[in-house]
Design an enzyme around this catalytic site. Structure first.
Site, PDB file in Angstrom:
ATOM      1  N   ASP A  52       0.841  -1.205   0.000  1.00 52.23           N
ATOM      2  CA  ASP A  52       0.000   0.000   0.000  1.00 52.23           C
ATOM      3  C   ASP A  52       0.874   1.253   0.000  1.00 52.23           C
ATOM      4  OD1 ASP A  52       0.877  -0.188   2.604  1.00 52.23           O
ATOM      5  OD2 ASP A  52      -1.104  -0.022   3.527  1.00 52.23           O
ATOM      6  N   SER A  53       2.222   1.043  -0.004  1.00 55.77           N
ATOM      7  CA  SER A  53       3.144   2.150  -0.272  1.00 55.77           C
ATOM      8  C   SER A  53       2.896   2.711  -1.674  1.00 55.77           C
ATOM      9  CB  SER A  53       4.595   1.685  -0.124  1.00 55.77           C
ATOM     10  OG  SER A  53       4.799   0.474  -0.823  1.00 55.77           O
ATOM     11  N   ASP A  91      -1.075  -6.067  -0.409  1.00 58.15           N
ATOM     12  CA  ASP A  91      -1.476  -5.465   0.866  1.00 58.15           C
ATOM     13  C   ASP A  91      -2.983  -5.243   0.903  1.00 58.15           C
ATOM     14  OD1 ASP A  91       0.427  -4.995   2.831  1.00 58.15           O
ATOM     15  OD2 ASP A  91       1.206  -3.200   1.840  1.00 58.15           O
ATOM     16  N   LYS A 121      -1.434  -9.339   2.587  1.00 58.68           N
ATOM     17  CA  LYS A 121      -0.700  -8.949   3.795  1.00 58.68           C
ATOM     18  C   LYS A 121      -1.578  -8.009   4.608  1.00 58.68           C
ATOM     19  CE  LYS A 121       3.126  -6.144   3.722  1.00 58.68           C
ATOM     20  NZ  LYS A 121       2.647  -4.946   4.450  1.00 58.68           N
ATOM     21  N   GLU A 123      -1.719  -5.621   8.280  1.00 61.73           N
ATOM     22  CA  GLU A 123      -1.008  -5.007   9.407  1.00 61.73           C
ATOM     23  C   GLU A 123      -1.730  -5.297  10.719  1.00 61.73           C
ATOM     24  OE1 GLU A 123      -0.265  -0.818   8.851  1.00 61.73           O
ATOM     25  OE2 GLU A 123       0.759  -1.136   6.929  1.00 61.73           O
ATOM     26  N   GLU A 190       8.685  -4.632  10.521  1.00 65.52           N
ATOM     27  CA  GLU A 190       9.127  -3.331  10.004  1.00 65.52           C
ATOM     28  C   GLU A 190       9.685  -2.462  11.121  1.00 65.52           C
ATOM     29  OE1 GLU A 190       6.403  -1.317   7.378  1.00 65.52           O
ATOM     30  OE2 GLU A 190       7.659   0.483   7.296  1.00 65.52           O
TER      31      GLU A 190
END
Ligand code: KIV
Length: 272
Positions: A52-53, A91, A121, A123, A190
């Protein structure tokens, strides 16, 4: 193909596990579009994260929060179209899984059906346990993500190193073990202390993929635009730049402008 892996087979979540077991480090990079994903795959990368960067490096947003599920699916579709060997992980964007496990499953199913990605993925730890369990029970592989979780920037207030204090480090270890227990195939760590990441990597039997988490992780991930030197303004301590594409692009575009302005381009061989 400049691959360092002897194994030319398609990378699957099972291969991830085998790599951990034989002590082979996993090399992962982000990608967001067809052309670069194809080059990255052909160079032999093990896994591609459609991070999602993309919100930052493709769209130009200040954080990862605004990117939508539709936009993530679009980027993941572009990447999947260019990839033959690497495992493609997408993501789940902010807001697509935090509400409840039914919404989370519906978002993950959309990603798998519409994008061609092979895993998602997510978070977070205990807060999103139920959602992750529901997604895994539908047969969708999940990579966890602990430590600095950029979707929670408004809660943390900074992008500084996480889990330096004992209480947060202990919670991270508990969360990592829980993610393994409920069936995640890997966990991204991270921006946490290298010693903590090494301990988690030793104690888990699934692979850890680090970014700013030291050399004790089972693999590493970087944002492609950062490691290729396209993102000039971003230079955290953990980043190693493997190219200076900003300069290459600046010089190429400068030469093109000069050639157009001077009338040198196109020449007679470049015309029909
Ligand atoms: O979105 C992303 O690129 C990521 C990596 C930084 C791990 O989550």
């Amino acid at each position: 193909m400049s691959t360092y892996s002897e194994d030319k087979r398609k990378v699957t979540t099972r291969r991830f596990q085998e790599m951990k077991e034989r002590g082979e480090k996993i090399a992962m990079l982000t990608s967001y579009d067809f052309s670069l994903a194809r080059l990255v795959d052909e160079a032999g990368i093990d896994a591609i994260l459609v991070g999602d960067s993309a919100s930052n490096v493709m769209i130009g947003n200040a954080t990862t929060l605004p990117i939508t599920l539709d936009q993530m699916i679009y980027h993941a579709r572009c990447v999947s179209n260019g990839v033959k060997r690497a495992l493609v992980v997408c993501d789940m964007p902010f807001g697509s899984y935090q509400g409840n496990s039914t919404e989370a499953l519906a978002s993950a199913v959309r990603i798998m059906k519409e994008s061609g990605a092979e895993a998602v993925k997510i978070e977070g730890g205990s807060e999103v346990k139920e959602s992750i369990e529901r997604i895994i029970s539908a047969g969708i592989p999940v990579m966890g993500h602990l430590g600095l979780t950029p979707q929670s920037i408004n809660k943390f207030g900074t992008y500084n190193v996480r889990a330096k204090e004992e209480a947060e480090a202990n919670k991270l270890i508990e969360d990592a073990k829980m993610l393994e227990e409920i069936g995640c195939f890997a966990v991204t760590l991270e921006k946490i202390p290298a010693e903590l990441a090494s301990r988690v990597s030793r104690e888990l039997s699934i692979p850890t993929i680090g970014i700013g988490a030291g050399n004790g992780c089972d693999g590493q991930v970087l944002v492609l635009q950062d490691m290729l030197g396209i993102n000039k303004g971003f230079s955290p301590k953990f980043l190693r730049r493997y190219a200076d594409l900003a300069t290459v692009i600046d010089e190429a575009v400068g030469s093109y402008i000069g050639d157009v302005k001077s009338g040198d381009f196109p020449n007679e061989n470049e015309c029909y």
